[in-house]
Design a protein around this motif. Structure first.
Motif, mmCIF file in Angstrom:
data_model
loop_
_atom_site.group_PDB
_atom_site.id
_atom_site.type_symbol
_atom_site.label_atom_id
_atom_site.label_comp_id
_atom_site.label_asym_id
_atom_site.label_seq_id
_atom_site.Cartn_x
_atom_site.Cartn_y
_atom_site.Cartn_z
ATOM 1 N N TYR A 195 31.855 8.200 52.117
ATOM 2 C CA TYR A 195 31.389 7.494 50.931
ATOM 3 C C TYR A 195 30.026 8.024 50.517
ATOM 4 O O TYR A 195 29.196 8.341 51.371
ATOM 5 C CB TYR A 195 31.276 5.993 51.210
ATOM 6 N N PRO A 228 26.924 7.174 47.347
ATOM 7 C CA PRO A 228 26.553 6.321 46.217
ATOM 8 C C PRO A 228 26.522 7.103 44.909
ATOM 9 O O PRO A 228 26.194 8.282 44.890
ATOM 10 C CB PRO A 228 25.156 5.828 46.587
ATOM 11 N N GLY A 254 28.604 2.428 41.528
ATOM 12 C CA GLY A 254 29.580 2.278 42.597
ATOM 13 C C GLY A 254 29.471 3.339 43.676
ATOM 14 O O GLY A 254 28.390 3.781 44.026
ATOM 15 N N LEU A 255 30.636 3.754 44.177
ATOM 16 C CA LEU A 255 30.715 4.736 45.254
ATOM 17 C C LEU A 255 31.732 5.808 44.921
ATOM 18 O O LEU A 255 32.669 5.577 44.159
ATOM 19 C CB LEU A 255 31.169 4.068 46.557
ATOM 20 N N ARG A 297 34.517 8.216 47.040
ATOM 21 C CA ARG A 297 35.173 8.217 48.357
ATOM 22 C C ARG A 297 36.066 9.455 48.496
ATOM 23 O O ARG A 297 36.829 9.799 47.599
ATOM 24 C CB ARG A 297 36.032 6.966 48.525
ATOM 25 N N SER A 305 36.603 7.336 42.512
ATOM 26 C CA SER A 305 35.523 6.446 42.123
ATOM 27 C C SER A 305 35.873 5.012 42.501
ATOM 28 O O SER A 305 36.967 4.533 42.241
ATOM 29 C CB SER A 305 35.307 6.541 40.607
ATOM 30 N N CYS A 306 34.938 4.328 43.158
ATOM 31 C CA CYS A 306 35.095 2.938 43.563
ATOM 32 C C CYS A 306 34.023 2.137 42.813
ATOM 33 O O CYS A 306 32.876 2.083 43.266
ATOM 34 C CB CYS A 306 34.930 2.770 45.065
ATOM 35 N N PRO A 307 34.364 1.559 41.654
ATOM 36 C CA PRO A 307 33.362 0.852 40.869
ATOM 37 C C PRO A 307 32.793 -0.356 41.604
ATOM 38 O O PRO A 307 33.504 -1.040 42.340
ATOM 39 C CB PRO A 307 34.121 0.395 39.626
ATOM 40 N N ALA A 308 31.508 -0.578 41.411
ATOM 41 C CA ALA A 308 30.826 -1.746 41.979
ATOM 42 C C ALA A 308 29.776 -2.177 40.963
ATOM 43 O O ALA A 308 28.600 -1.858 41.116
ATOM 44 C CB ALA A 308 30.208 -1.411 43.321
ATOM 45 N N SER A 362 25.778 -2.886 41.210
ATOM 46 C CA SER A 362 25.376 -2.345 42.501
ATOM 47 C C SER A 362 23.919 -1.880 42.456
ATOM 48 O O SER A 362 23.507 -1.258 41.497
ATOM 49 C CB SER A 362 26.287 -1.156 42.850
#
Length: 82
Positions: free
Chosen positions: A49, A51, A55-56, A58, A74-77, A80
């Motif tokens: 992972y 930043p 988000g992140l 992966r 893409s892992c939206p957050a 964040s």
């Protein structure tokens, strides 16, 4: 055996599609990762992972111990603090 990171990880500038050996522009990480940025899944595959804004990113091994990886995903957050 999983080991802890010895320090921050440098931002990712480019990605290489699995098996091509060619670097292509892709999403970029926007900071340094702290903590558990490399994890071992229940199926034995590693996930990495990094930043990014919002988000992140992966990457995941295709097979345990294999040379090929998929990603970045893409892992939206939203919201964040990354």
């Amino acid at each position: 055996m999983r080991k802890k990171s010895s320090g921050p990880v440098a931002p990712v500038a480019t990605v290489r599609p699995a098996g091509t050996g060619v670097r292509t522009p892709g999403p970029t990480a926007s900071g340094t990762a702290h903590g558990d940025w490399l994890t071992l899944g229940r199926d034995g595959r590693l996930s990495l992972y990094a930043p990014t804004d919002g988000g992140l990113l992966r990457w995941t091994e295709n097979t345990p111990g294999g040379a090929d990886w998929t990603g970045p995903t893409s892992c939206p957050a939203p919201g964040s603090p990354i």
